[in-house]
Design a protein around this motif. Structure first.
Motif, PDB file in Angstrom:
ATOM      1  N   GLY A   1      -4.242  10.909   4.247  1.00 55.20           N
ATOM      2  CA  GLY A   1      -5.432  10.505   4.986  1.00 55.20           C
ATOM      3  C   GLY A   1      -5.189  10.302   6.467  1.00 55.20           C
TER       4      GLY A   1
ATOM      5  N   TRP B   1     -13.179   4.312   7.659  1.00 55.03           N
ATOM      6  CA  TRP B   1     -11.989   5.151   7.485  1.00 55.03           C
ATOM      7  C   TRP B   1     -11.894   5.711   6.074  1.00 55.03           C
ATOM      8  CZ3 TRP B   1      -9.802   7.295  11.402  1.00 55.03           C
ATOM      9  CH2 TRP B   1      -9.932   6.709  12.663  1.00 55.03           C
ATOM     10  N   LYS B   2     -12.482   5.043   5.113  1.00 53.09           N
ATOM     11  CA  LYS B   2     -12.587   5.624   3.774  1.00 53.09           C
ATOM     12  C   LYS B   2     -13.478   6.867   3.812  1.00 53.09           C
ATOM     13  CE  LYS B   2     -13.751   4.467  -1.035  1.00 53.09           C
ATOM     14  NZ  LYS B   2     -14.690   5.578  -1.267  1.00 53.09           N
TER      15      LYS B   2
ATOM     16  N   GLN C   1      -5.867  10.559  -0.302  1.00 58.01           N
ATOM     17  CA  GLN C   1      -7.287  10.890  -0.359  1.00 58.01           C
ATOM     18  C   GLN C   1      -7.809  10.862  -1.789  1.00 58.01           C
ATOM     19  OE1 GLN C   1      -6.648  14.687   1.876  1.00 58.01           O
ATOM     20  NE2 GLN C   1      -8.522  14.066   2.902  1.00 58.01           N
TER      21      GLN C   1
ATOM     22  N   ARG D   1     -11.452   9.598   5.483  1.00 56.08           N
ATOM     23  CA  ARG D   1     -10.370  10.026   4.598  1.00 56.08           C
ATOM     24  C   ARG D   1     -10.863  10.957   3.502  1.00 56.08           C
ATOM     25  NH1 ARG D   1      -8.588   5.417   0.746  1.00 56.08           N
ATOM     26  NH2 ARG D   1     -10.314   6.335  -0.435  1.00 56.08           N
TER      27      ARG D   1
ATOM     28  N   GLU E   1      -4.060  -1.545  13.404  1.00 57.92           N
ATOM     29  CA  GLU E   1      -3.773  -2.357  12.224  1.00 57.92           C
ATOM     30  C   GLU E   1      -2.532  -3.213  12.459  1.00 57.92           C
ATOM     31  OE1 GLU E   1      -4.650   0.084   8.336  1.00 57.92           O
ATOM     32  OE2 GLU E   1      -3.440   1.322   9.668  1.00 57.92           O
TER      33      GLU E   1
ATOM     34  N   GLN F   1       0.829  -1.194   0.000  1.00 60.89           N
ATOM     35  CA  GLN F   1       0.000   0.000   0.000  1.00 60.89           C
ATOM     36  C   GLN F   1       0.865   1.245   0.000  1.00 60.89           C
ATOM     37  OE1 GLN F   1      -2.154   0.196   3.737  1.00 60.89           O
ATOM     38  NE2 GLN F   1      -0.292  -0.041   4.942  1.00 60.89           N
TER      39      GLN F   1
ATOM     40  N   ARG G   1      -3.956   8.020   8.260  1.00 66.55           N
ATOM     41  CA  ARG G   1      -2.701   7.429   8.711  1.00 66.55           C
ATOM     42  C   ARG G   1      -1.559   8.437   8.733  1.00 66.55           C
ATOM     43  NH1 ARG G   1      -2.502   3.518   5.257  1.00 66.55           N
ATOM     44  NH2 ARG G   1      -4.033   2.177   6.266  1.00 66.55           N
TER      45      ARG G   1
ATOM     46  N   GLU H   1      -1.935   6.851   2.838  1.00 61.52           N
ATOM     47  CA  GLU H   1      -3.387   6.775   2.662  1.00 61.52           C
ATOM     48  C   GLU H   1      -3.921   7.935   1.818  1.00 61.52           C
ATOM     49  OE1 GLU H   1      -6.899   5.214   5.696  1.00 61.52           O
ATOM     50  OE2 GLU H   1      -5.053   6.085   6.491  1.00 61.52           O
TER      51      GLU H   1
ATOM     52  N   SER I   1      -3.208   3.753  14.478  1.00 61.80           N
ATOM     53  CA  SER I   1      -2.953   4.324  13.148  1.00 61.80           C
ATOM     54  C   SER I   1      -4.077   5.222  12.652  1.00 61.80           C
ATOM     55  CB  SER I   1      -2.740   3.197  12.130  1.00 61.80           C
ATOM     56  OG  SER I   1      -3.948   2.491  11.907  1.00 61.80           O
TER      57      SER I   1
END
Length: 417
Positions: free
Chosen positions: A119, A279-280, A94, A283, A247, A88, A121, A92, A216
């Motif tokens: 985002g 969390w999406k 956006q 974000r 996480e 990943q 994190r 994070e 996180s």
């Protein structure tokens, strides 16, 4: 104004376009997919340099945790490729396209780095700047150049890749980027604390972040915001919701969640799918919806129901509840907290004094960026937080060193820069 689009399909063609613009003395609106075009001051130019043709992954060295791709490569291509290798982009990135009434997944790697956004994190993994290892691009002189490299440590010379992050295309036309990737978590769980008021919620988030349990994500949704969540366990609380994310390796996550649940007095724990979904939302500022669609409001403003202006407010976490209360008192505003209380997203009813009220509430405790508003508002309002005179002078010198004639996204961030 009629706008002509120039769409290069190689770095050499991008350099030719910049040299032509330089010879003609005409500025360029530098853009990728345009998913964030509504963020920043409007640019008045007859030519757009569309970088979406510079697309494709150049190299993905999964074992070395390094990805190189052209600037116009869609994130919708990059993220699934990383997920297949259980990796990943840890900061994070956006996806703010829907906030401007555009479909999901239209952003590009160049846009992610150029905007410098990150985002939830961000509090543990850093920002896009911290994960950008190298860049290739064209400066305002029309010169193709490289900065940084393909290793995590690069201590020679000026750290150009980090300078490009958050520059919004005002310094360089990015053509290729190298970024660091990291392993994805095996499991994700989220502790849910119900009914906390702002100050108590931020205190709980601070305790979680200062604990040894490697948190996180740390966010707080006041009742009206939580009610809009598409995660049933969040919306069903019927009040404010405070969220703490853990996480990592499966058994470790279970053990840390159990300890934190007892220490914080959490009311519930969201499973993997619920955690990813909530969390999406946090974000991508999904709670404040897309924008309305009057044609006169400017490009990037259309396709939804929410006409409020969106502000991103960075503040010391301990000051977050006070700043939020001051904003609510002065304006018709709705907001929520991320980054442990250090980031406030505010949806504000349109009013001429919003900027002064928000920045007045901050004082010297932070800074505020106008993320979404019609073009006429972004023309007359300082979109990015005003800089102290010495910092503005430094910004002008940096701009002049990369783009002496001011042809790359002039005024996108600050008037005259």
């Amino acid at each position: 104004m009629t706008v002509t689009t120039v769409k290069p399909d190689s770095a050499a063609q991008a350099a030719d376009a910049v040299r032509w613009a330089l010879s003609e003395g005409t500025p360029l609106d530098v853009a990728g997919s345009g998913s964030k075009r509504g963020l920043g001051r409007p640019i008045q130019t007859a030519y757009t340099l569309d970088l979406s043709g510079l697309s494709g992954v150049v190299a993905y060295e999964a074992e070395e945790l390094v990805l190189t791709a052209r600037a116009g490569t869609p994130m919708a291509e990059i993220l699934p490729m990383l997920a297949e290798r259980r990796q990943q982009l840890a900061f994070e990135p956006q996806d703010l396209g829907p906030l401007f009434g555009r479909p999901e997944g239209q952003g590009t790697l160049g846009g992610v780095v150029a905007s410098g956004l990150a985002g939830p994190r961000r509090i543990s993994a850093g920002s896009a700047r911290d994960h950008t290892l190298g860049i290739e691009g064209v400066n305002g002189r029309g010169d193709l150049y490289k900065g940084g490299g393909k290793v995590v440590k690069n201590v020679t010379g000026y750290d150009v890749p980090k300078l490009m992050a958050g520059s919004f295309g005002t310094l360089t036309v990015l053509t290729e980027l190298t970024v660091k990737v990291l392993p994805a978590s095996e499991d994700v769980r989220t502790l849910l604390l119900a009914g906390r008021e702002d100050a108590g919620a931020v205190a709980a988030l601070t305790a979680a972040l200062q604990s040894p349990y490697d948190v996180s994500g740390a966010a707080h949704l006041p009742a009206a915001v939580a009610a809009r969540s598409h995660v049933r366990a969040v919306a069903a609380v019927g009040g404010a919701v405070t969220l703490v994310r853990v996480e990592g390796f499966g058994p470790s996550v279970i053990a840390r969640v159990a300890a934190l649940k007892e220490e914080l007095g959490a009311d519930a724990v969201l499973d993997l799918d619920e955690s990813l979904a909530v969390w999406k939302e946090v974000r991508d500022v999904a709670y404040f919806g897309p924008t309305p669609s009057p044609a006169s409001a400017g490009e990037g403003w259309g396709g939804g129901e929410d006409s409020r202006h969106i502000w991103k407010i960075s503040v010391q976490p301990s000051e977050g509840p006070r700043v939020a209360e001051s904003i609510r008192w002065a304006l018709d505003a709705e907001l929520y907290f991320d980054w442990g209380g250090g980031l406030i997203w505010a949806a504000v009813a349109p009013t001429p004094d919003a900027a002064s009220a928000i920045r007045g509430a901050l004082g010297t405790a932070g800074h505020a960026t106008l993320v979404r508003a019609p073009e006429d508002v972004r023309t007359t309002t300082e979109v990015f937080h005003p800089l102290p005179d010495p910092v503005m002078a430094l910004s002008r010198r940096v701009k002049e060193s990369f783009d002496p004639c001011g042809i790359l996204n002039p005024g996108r961030m600050y008037a005259g820069v």
